[in-house]
Each structure stands twice: as C-alpha cells, then as structure tokens.
Design a protein around this motif. Structure first.
Motif, PDB file in Angstrom:
ATOM      1  N   PHE A 190     -15.184 -25.707 -29.433  1.00 44.52           N
ATOM      2  CA  PHE A 190     -15.765 -25.339 -30.732  1.00 44.52           C
ATOM      3  C   PHE A 190     -15.673 -26.528 -31.674  1.00 44.52           C
ATOM      4  CE2 PHE A 190     -15.210 -24.024 -35.126  1.00 44.52           C
ATOM      5  CZ  PHE A 190     -16.340 -23.236 -35.316  1.00 44.52           C
ATOM      6  N   ASN A 191     -16.751 -26.783 -32.388  1.00 44.51           N
ATOM      7  CA  ASN A 191     -16.762 -27.865 -33.370  1.00 44.51           C
ATOM      8  C   ASN A 191     -17.292 -27.314 -34.694  1.00 44.51           C
ATOM      9  OD1 ASN A 191     -18.264 -30.194 -34.849  1.00 44.51           O
ATOM     10  ND2 ASN A 191     -16.849 -31.218 -33.440  1.00 44.51           N
ATOM     11  N   ALA A 192     -16.523 -27.515 -35.763  1.00 43.87           N
ATOM     12  CA  ALA A 192     -16.862 -26.926 -37.067  1.00 43.87           C
ATOM     13  C   ALA A 192     -18.210 -27.434 -37.589  1.00 43.87           C
ATOM     14  CB  ALA A 192     -15.752 -27.219 -38.078  1.00 43.87           C
ATOM     15  N   ASP A 233     -10.081 -23.251 -38.821  1.00 46.60           N
ATOM     16  CA  ASP A 233      -9.530 -22.794 -40.106  1.00 46.60           C
ATOM     17  C   ASP A 233     -10.592 -22.435 -41.148  1.00 46.60           C
ATOM     18  OD1 ASP A 233      -7.156 -23.303 -38.865  1.00 46.60           O
ATOM     19  OD2 ASP A 233      -6.515 -24.917 -40.204  1.00 46.60           O
ATOM     20  N   MET A 234     -11.618 -23.280 -41.272  1.00 48.10           N
ATOM     21  CA  MET A 234     -12.650 -23.031 -42.292  1.00 48.10           C
ATOM     22  C   MET A 234     -13.422 -21.755 -41.970  1.00 48.10           C
ATOM     23  SD  MET A 234     -14.168 -26.818 -43.172  1.00 48.10           S
ATOM     24  CE  MET A 234     -14.447 -27.411 -41.511  1.00 48.10           C
ATOM     25  N   VAL A 235     -13.639 -21.497 -40.683  1.00 46.89           N
ATOM     26  CA  VAL A 235     -14.368 -20.279 -40.293  1.00 46.89           C
ATOM     27  C   VAL A 235     -13.547 -19.050 -40.686  1.00 46.89           C
ATOM     28  CG1 VAL A 235     -15.521 -19.068 -38.411  1.00 46.89           C
ATOM     29  CG2 VAL A 235     -15.303 -21.552 -38.329  1.00 46.89           C
ATOM     30  N   TYR A 236     -12.235 -19.144 -40.476  1.00 43.87           N
ATOM     31  CA  TYR A 236     -11.366 -18.010 -40.797  1.00 43.87           C
ATOM     32  C   TYR A 236     -11.392 -17.712 -42.304  1.00 43.87           C
ATOM     33  CZ  TYR A 236      -7.616 -14.652 -40.175  1.00 43.87           C
ATOM     34  OH  TYR A 236      -6.893 -13.498 -40.120  1.00 43.87           O
ATOM     35  N   GLY A 247      10.960 -12.698 -55.421  1.00 44.37           N
ATOM     36  CA  GLY A 247      11.399 -13.414 -54.228  1.00 44.37           C
ATOM     37  C   GLY A 247      10.417 -14.522 -53.901  1.00 44.37           C
ATOM     38  N   THR A 248      10.578 -15.074 -52.709  1.00 40.64           N
ATOM     39  CA  THR A 248       9.690 -16.158 -52.270  1.00 40.64           C
ATOM     40  C   THR A 248       8.489 -15.577 -51.538  1.00 40.64           C
ATOM     41  OG1 THR A 248      11.553 -17.653 -52.067  1.00 40.64           O
ATOM     42  CG2 THR A 248       9.581 -18.234 -50.832  1.00 40.64           C
ATOM     43  N   LEU A 249       7.312 -16.079 -51.872  1.00 42.12           N
ATOM     44  CA  LEU A 249       6.081 -15.571 -51.256  1.00 42.12           C
ATOM     45  C   LEU A 249       5.816 -16.269 -49.922  1.00 42.12           C
ATOM     46  CD1 LEU A 249       3.447 -13.819 -51.585  1.00 42.12           C
ATOM     47  CD2 LEU A 249       2.420 -15.841 -52.639  1.00 42.12           C
ATOM     48  N   LEU A 250       5.763 -15.450 -48.855  1.00 39.70           N
ATOM     49  CA  LEU A 250       5.378 -15.945 -47.532  1.00 39.70           C
ATOM     50  C   LEU A 250       3.996 -15.397 -47.206  1.00 39.70           C
ATOM     51  CD1 LEU A 250       8.592 -15.229 -45.386  1.00 39.70           C
ATOM     52  CD2 LEU A 250       8.152 -17.157 -46.930  1.00 39.70           C
ATOM     53  N   VAL A 251       3.223 -16.144 -46.447  1.00 44.11           N
ATOM     54  CA  VAL A 251       1.887 -15.679 -46.094  1.00 44.11           C
ATOM     55  C   VAL A 251       1.592 -16.011 -44.638  1.00 44.11           C
ATOM     56  CG1 VAL A 251       0.868 -17.776 -47.086  1.00 44.11           C
ATOM     57  CG2 VAL A 251      -0.583 -15.789 -46.747  1.00 44.11           C
ATOM     58  N   LYS A 252       0.761 -15.168 -44.037  1.00 44.88           N
ATOM     59  CA  LYS A 252       0.403 -15.325 -42.640  1.00 44.88           C
ATOM     60  C   LYS A 252      -1.106 -15.149 -42.505  1.00 44.88           C
ATOM     61  CE  LYS A 252       1.214 -12.522 -38.486  1.00 44.88           C
ATOM     62  NZ  LYS A 252       2.077 -11.466 -37.945  1.00 44.88           N
ATOM     63  N   GLY A 253      -1.736 -16.006 -41.735  1.00 44.78           N
ATOM     64  CA  GLY A 253      -3.184 -15.915 -41.552  1.00 44.78           C
ATOM     65  C   GLY A 253      -3.676 -17.153 -40.820  1.00 44.78           C
ATOM     66  N   ASP A 254      -4.793 -17.006 -40.127  1.00 46.82           N
ATOM     67  CA  ASP A 254      -5.191 -18.046 -39.167  1.00 46.82           C
ATOM     68  C   ASP A 254      -5.915 -19.247 -39.772  1.00 46.82           C
ATOM     69  OD1 ASP A 254      -4.992 -19.034 -36.669  1.00 46.82           O
ATOM     70  OD2 ASP A 254      -6.415 -17.670 -35.725  1.00 46.82           O
ATOM     71  N   SER A 255      -5.937 -19.330 -41.110  1.00 45.38           N
ATOM     72  CA  SER A 255      -6.468 -20.564 -41.717  1.00 45.38           C
ATOM     73  C   SER A 255      -5.342 -21.519 -42.078  1.00 45.38           C
ATOM     74  CB  SER A 255      -7.297 -20.230 -42.956  1.00 45.38           C
ATOM     75  OG  SER A 255      -6.486 -19.578 -43.914  1.00 45.38           O
ATOM     76  N   ALA A 256      -4.098 -21.158 -41.730  1.00 40.97           N
ATOM     77  CA  ALA A 256      -2.946 -21.995 -42.079  1.00 40.97           C
ATOM     78  C   ALA A 256      -3.004 -23.344 -41.358  1.00 40.97           C
ATOM     79  CB  ALA A 256      -1.650 -21.281 -41.704  1.00 40.97           C
ATOM     80  N   ALA A 257      -2.615 -24.397 -42.082  1.00 42.53           N
ATOM     81  CA  ALA A 257      -2.551 -25.730 -41.479  1.00 42.53           C
ATOM     82  C   ALA A 257      -1.563 -25.706 -40.317  1.00 42.53           C
ATOM     83  CB  ALA A 257      -2.120 -26.752 -42.519  1.00 42.53           C
ATOM     84  N   GLY A 282      -7.198 -15.652 -58.044  1.00 46.56           N
ATOM     85  CA  GLY A 282      -6.618 -15.539 -56.705  1.00 46.56           C
ATOM     86  C   GLY A 282      -5.766 -16.745 -56.409  1.00 46.56           C
ATOM     87  N   ILE A 283      -4.723 -16.538 -55.596  1.00 51.12           N
ATOM     88  CA  ILE A 283      -3.883 -17.689 -55.245  1.00 51.12           C
ATOM     89  C   ILE A 283      -4.234 -18.195 -53.851  1.00 51.12           C
ATOM     90  CG2 ILE A 283      -1.964 -16.076 -54.709  1.00 51.12           C
ATOM     91  CD1 ILE A 283      -0.074 -18.426 -54.849  1.00 51.12           C
ATOM     92  N   GLY A 284      -4.443 -19.516 -53.795  1.00 55.30           N
ATOM     93  CA  GLY A 284      -4.674 -20.196 -52.522  1.00 55.30           C
ATOM     94  C   GLY A 284      -3.782 -21.411 -52.466  1.00 55.30           C
ATOM     95  N   SER A 285      -3.827 -22.119 -51.360  1.00 54.69           N
ATOM     96  CA  SER A 285      -3.079 -23.368 -51.280  1.00 54.69           C
ATOM     97  C   SER A 285      -3.734 -24.295 -50.275  1.00 54.69           C
ATOM     98  CB  SER A 285      -1.619 -23.111 -50.882  1.00 54.69           C
ATOM     99  OG  SER A 285      -1.539 -22.758 -49.521  1.00 54.69           O
ATOM    100  N   THR A 286      -3.415 -25.571 -50.416  1.00 57.64           N
ATOM    101  CA  THR A 286      -3.918 -26.580 -49.487  1.00 57.64           C
ATOM    102  C   THR A 286      -3.517 -26.199 -48.065  1.00 57.64           C
ATOM    103  OG1 THR A 286      -3.649 -28.204 -51.233  1.00 57.64           O
ATOM    104  CG2 THR A 286      -3.855 -29.050 -48.996  1.00 57.64           C
ATOM    105  N   GLU A 287      -2.297 -25.727 -47.905  1.00 55.11           N
ATOM    106  CA  GLU A 287      -1.780 -25.370 -46.583  1.00 55.11           C
ATOM    107  C   GLU A 287      -2.538 -24.197 -45.968  1.00 55.11           C
ATOM    108  OE1 GLU A 287      -0.080 -26.212 -49.173  1.00 55.11           O
ATOM    109  OE2 GLU A 287       1.329 -27.778 -48.564  1.00 55.11           O
ATOM    110  N   MET A 288      -2.941 -23.225 -46.794  1.00 58.75           N
ATOM    111  CA  MET A 288      -3.660 -22.054 -46.267  1.00 58.75           C
ATOM    112  C   MET A 288      -5.178 -22.264 -46.295  1.00 58.75           C
ATOM    113  SD  MET A 288      -1.420 -20.075 -45.142  1.00 58.75           S
ATOM    114  CE  MET A 288      -2.439 -18.670 -44.673  1.00 58.75           C
ATOM    115  N   ALA A 289      -5.608 -23.429 -46.731  1.00 60.53           N
ATOM    116  CA  ALA A 289      -7.020 -23.810 -46.851  1.00 60.53           C
ATOM    117  C   ALA A 289      -7.696 -23.162 -48.054  1.00 60.53           C
ATOM    118  CB  ALA A 289      -7.835 -23.536 -45.593  1.00 60.53           C
TER     119      ALA A 289
END
Ligand code: 3UK
Length: 542
Positions: free
Chosen positions: A10-12, A216-219, A384-394, A336-343
């Motif tokens: 696969f190529n983005a 990641d971008m597709v997710y 507390g500390t916010l943890l997140v899970k999802g397939d766009s993570a770096a 909404g909150i996003g991050s570089t790590e989660m794309a």
C-alpha cells in the motif's frame, strides 16, 4: 470496525492522488491557490514528475526528503511525489530559525531539501554544516506574489523573493520537473512502511522526528474526517493552520484528497484580513483555525459566507470565542484535541452537540483513558493523564528509544496532557504534565526560552512560565534576575524581548518580563516554576 483492511502493499500517494484520477476525478479541481487552480490530473502529473526527479538525483526508498515550503500547490506534489517513489517527506515548520533547521536536516539525514525562495535565507547560514544534504530544490514561480512570504523574519517577508540565497548547483523546481516524465511507478511500499515525518518538540532535549506510517493518514481521514466532519467530495477545505503542522496537513491535504474534494491554500501569514479575503475569494465549506486566530478574527470585519463548519484545535478554545462566533456567524466551532503523534484529532465535539470549554468526546475509531500515576483509571471528574489508542498513532520517534518507550506504551499513547472526563463522556483539559506551553496552538518549551535569555550578558538567572492574556490564552512570561551591574527598566525589558525574537521563532518570545531579586529554588538548585505560577496566580487574584 475501523481496522483498515488495507492490502499489504500500500502506498499513500496512490490512495490520495492516483485513486482520484482512476475513479474519474482527474478533471476535478484539487487545489486553489491565489489565482491558480489545479486539477487532480495536474497534481498527479506534478507528483509523478517530482518523484522521477528525486530518482534522477539518486534518492532511494526510505530516504528522507525535507520540505520547507509555504502553502502552495507545490506542497501536495512534493509530499506525495516523495511518498510515491518510496522516500519519506519531512515537513518542516517555516517559522523556525536556522539553528532549528540545522538540527532537523542533520537528525533526519536529509539528502534533498525543497525550500521556497523566501525561506532560503534561513538555510544560507547553515549550508556548511549539513553533511548529509546533497541537493537543494527551489520552486521559484516567477511572478507569483509570494513576496509577503510566511515565516522567517521581516526582511524575507518584504521586497523581492530572495533568489540571492540560491547557490550554484541548486535546482529550479520547475526546470527540474519539466525534464521528467509525468508517469511514475508506485514504489512497492508496505502499509506499515514509514510514510512521513513531523518534528515534535518536548520540554527537554531535542525535537523528536515523529515517524508516521503509510496507513496513518487513511485511518485519520476515515475516523475524524468521515465520522466527525462528514467530509464529502463537494466540500472545499481551507486551513489557516499551515500544512507543515500535523493539523494543517490533514485539513489541507489528506482529508480533501481522501474524498476527492478541493483544498484552498493561503501562502501568506494567516492574518484575519488574509483569511477573510481567502474565504471571500474561494468560498470554502470547511474552515480550520486555532483559538488565537478566532480571537483576532472576532476583532475584525469580515464574512464566513459559504462555510458550513468551523474547527479549532492546538489549544483549548475559550468558550467566549465560541459564543461570540456563533452569535456573529451562526456557525459552530468544533473544538477537538489532536497531536503530532496521533496525526490528527482523537477527542472532539460533534456538530450540534457542543459542550463549551470541553474538548468533546472520543472520536469513533479511538479509545481514550484517564489514568493516575500507577496507570489505573481514575473515576469521572478526577484529573489524570490522558492516554489514547488508535491506528493513526506514530510508530516511534527517530533515534529516540527512551522517549519512544515513555510515550508509545504498547497500544496506548501517553499524550502528556492532564484531563478529566465527566459522566457524559466529555473530556476537559486541565493542563500539562510537563512545563510545555501552547502559544497560538504551537509548542513553546520554557527551557528553550530560558536558555536563550541566559545567553544575554545582563541576565544572571531566569525562569519562564505560561501566563494568561486578557482572553485567557497562554503566552510566555519570564522572571529575570539581572546581573549586579544592571538596573531593571523598560529599556532592558524591550532589549530582552528583542534578544529572544532575534534568535528563536517569533512566537516564543516572553510577552511580559518580571524582574526579581532572586528565584525560588529547590534544595538541589532547580528553579521551582510551580512557585512562580502560584505567585502569579496570587497576584492576579489580588
Ligand atoms: C494540545 C489541545 C486542548 C495538547 C494538533 C489537531 O496541536 C496539535 O498537535 P501538537 O503536537 O500538540 C498536541 C498537544 O496540543 N492540544 C491540541 N489540541 C487541543 N489542548 N484542547 C485542544 N483542542 O496538549 C496536545 O497534547 O502541536 C491538533 C490536529 C493535529 C495536531 N497535531
């Protein structure tokens, strides 16, 4: 349900560009920039030519190609051109300074740099210190009004586009592409190959090359893009946040390209005037900004006619902006909150379902948890500390094993943010677990500003913390102990501000300076920033 089922190979670039042409959207306008317009077929041809150009320069799969570019049609062509031939684009923040670029280019071992002419002067002073860099490619676009270019210091933003910085051997982007074929075979990348990098800064240590994978971008587009924004082919996207930010990259490139929509680019600095003028000219349906800019836009005349939805991210949106915006334009702003790590964004408000002051609920396709120090979930209402899970993570930080394992904890990613969640599932921001500040939506490390200030001969000691301006948005404030020979004065204050402005990216300078006789320290001599924060709070309460 959100697992992507992408094929192994696969190529983005194939997904985001070629697929649109294959599906019959070759004639559709992909990019609008100033008075220029480009179809998907044209972007595809430019992408292919650029990919071939990289090959002709000897670039191979997995090698990094850095992009130091304003927001123009060149961006998606260079970004996807590199990806399609298997190389890995590194998107660089144009507001940074020469020393920052020296680090990025060497850390990533970039062999080819594409840099817009007005930004060349940032590279000129470090040319001798880039052992890995072999080629510099400069899009010149004669006659294009890039004179009020974005980024850098004032001199590069006025007068003629600086071609002075171009050296013998540097390549003209257009001439280079003209000599290439507009057909290019897609590199046989795997869906889990490195795809692009973004640099993310932390409170200590050097910036971290954040490695994102082909899927990641597709997710992110399938989750936040499709499920929250409901992006469609007939949408027109306009991001005031620049393409080199993870936020802007999604807003301006991979969301619109995912659905074969149109993206509007503004190469200049996003002032309220420029943003309103761009909205008037190109009538976007989706607008993406950061809180500081919403605040500035509320102070100016202008219309948002045609926009169906506005988005804010980067730092918490003050509820007052939300209410004033709604009253004036009858439009919602989705925080909404996003991050570089989660794309991109993983917790967000929904259209018609907004809780002012909250970052919203978890986005479909992601999971979020708030945990205490021993990684146990805290009850509703508790911070507390916010943890997140999802397939766009770096996947990891380049060459930073320690920071990678601190942040990427198996399936879960530690955001470093303090949050609490109410019983309805709304998430509320409650600060950071490090001392990092978000200023205009962009990271500022207090340590970096302190290290800069301390270089000044009159500064004996200093500490930098975040302080709120009249709109409740954070800006850096410095506490300074002057050397014995120097008296505090407004003149010294101005001089110190100018000193920081001259060596760091502009947004990092301390907006206020407080002179002190001494700074509060721990037994081991560490400056206690939290005591300064308390001091400030007491003074403001009084
Ligand atoms: C903070 C927010 C409260 C938070 C980003 C949208 O900002 C982005 O990425 P960065 O890596 O920074 C991430 C950090 O910024 N933050 C971001 N959004 C919010 N805090 N409310 C918000 N709405 O500390 C987070 O950890 O620069 C934003 C999409 C992609 C992004 N990369």
């Amino acid at each position: 349900p959100y697992s992507l089922n992408l094929p192994d190979t696969f190529n983005a670039a194939d997904h985001f560009v070629d697929r649109n042409v294959r599906e019959g959207r070759g004639g559709k306008v992909a990019v609008l920039c100033e008075d220029r317009s480009f179809t998907y077929a044209q972007i595809q041809a430019g992408m292919n030519r650029f990919g071939n150009a990289l090959k002709s320069l000897g670039v191979r799969m997995e090698e990094r190609v850095a992009l130091l570019l304003l927001d123009t049609e060149v961006y998606p062509q260079a970004f996807f051109g590199a990806i399609k031939m298997g190389a890995v684009p590194v998107c660089l923040n144009t507001m940074n300074r020469s020393q920052d670029f020296q680090f990025y280019l060497n850390d990533s071992r970039t062999r080819v740099l594409v840099v817009d002419a007005p930004l060349l002067e940032m590279i000129e002073p470090i040319r001798g210190n880039l052992p890995f860099l072999e080629h510099v490619i400069v899009p010149l676009r004669q006659g294009s009004p890039l004179r009020q270019g974005y980024g850098g210091q004032a001199p590069c933003c006025s007068g003629e586009p600086s071609v002075n910085g171009m050296r013998t051997g540097d390549l003209d982007f257009d001439a280079l592409l003209a000599a290439q074929s507009d057909r290019l075979d897609t590199a046989p990348t795997c869906r889990d190959d490195a795809c692009f990098w973004l640099y993310s800064s932390g409170s200590t240590g050097s910036p971290k090359g954040t490695v994102h994978l082909q899927h990641d971008m597709v997710y992110a587009a399938n989750t936040y893009g499709m499920k929250v924004l409901d992006i469609k082919e007939d949408d027109v996207f306009f991001s005031a946040a620049k393409l080199f930010f993870a936020y802007g990259l999604g807003n301006g490139i991979y969301f619109p390209f995912h659905v074969g929509a149109t993206a509007v680019y503004l190469p200049q600095r996003p002032t309220p005037e420029q943003v309103y003028a761009t909205v008037r000219r190109h009538s976007p349906t989706l607008y993406f900004g950061v809180p500081t800019l919403y605040g500035q836009m509320l102070e100016q005349e202008g219309s948002m006619a045609g926009v169906r939805l506005c988005v804010s991210a980067g730092e918490a949106l003050p509820p007052a902006y939300l209410h004033r915006w709604k009253a004036r334009f009858q439009l919602d702003i989705l925080d909404g909150i996003g991050s570089t790590e989660m794309a991109h964004i993983f917790v967000s408000n929904r259209p018609g379902e907004i809780t002012p002051g909250s970052s919203g609920k978890v986005v479909p396709g992601y999971e979020a948890r708030i945990v205490d120090e021993s990684m146990h979930d805290v009850p509703p209402g508790e911070i507390g500390t916010l943890l997140v899970k999802g397939d766009s993570a770096a996947a990891y930080y380049w060459n930073k094993h320690g920071k990678t394992s601190e942040t990427m904890m198996g399936q879960w990613l530690n955001t470093g943010d303090k949050y609490y969640c109410d019983r309805q599932g709304y998430f509320f921001c409650a600060g950071r677990s490090d001392d990092m500040l978000k200023v205009g939506g962009i990271w500022v490390s207090p340590n970096e500003v302190e290290s800069c200030l301390i270089e000044h001969p009159d500064v004996l000691e200093c500490a930098v913390i975040g302080a709120c301006d009249e709109d409740n948005l954070v800006k850096p404030m410095a506490f300074v102990v002057l050397s014995a020979t120097k008296e505090p004065s407004e003149l010294v204050e101005t001089e110190l501000k100018e000193f920081v402005k001259s060596s760091l990216a502009l947004y990092k300078y301390p907006r206020w300076i407080r002179f002190m006789d001494e700074l509060p320290k721990t037994a081991t001599g560490k400056i206690k920033r939290f005591e300064l924060r308390n001091l400030l709070q007491q003074q403001q309460a009084a």
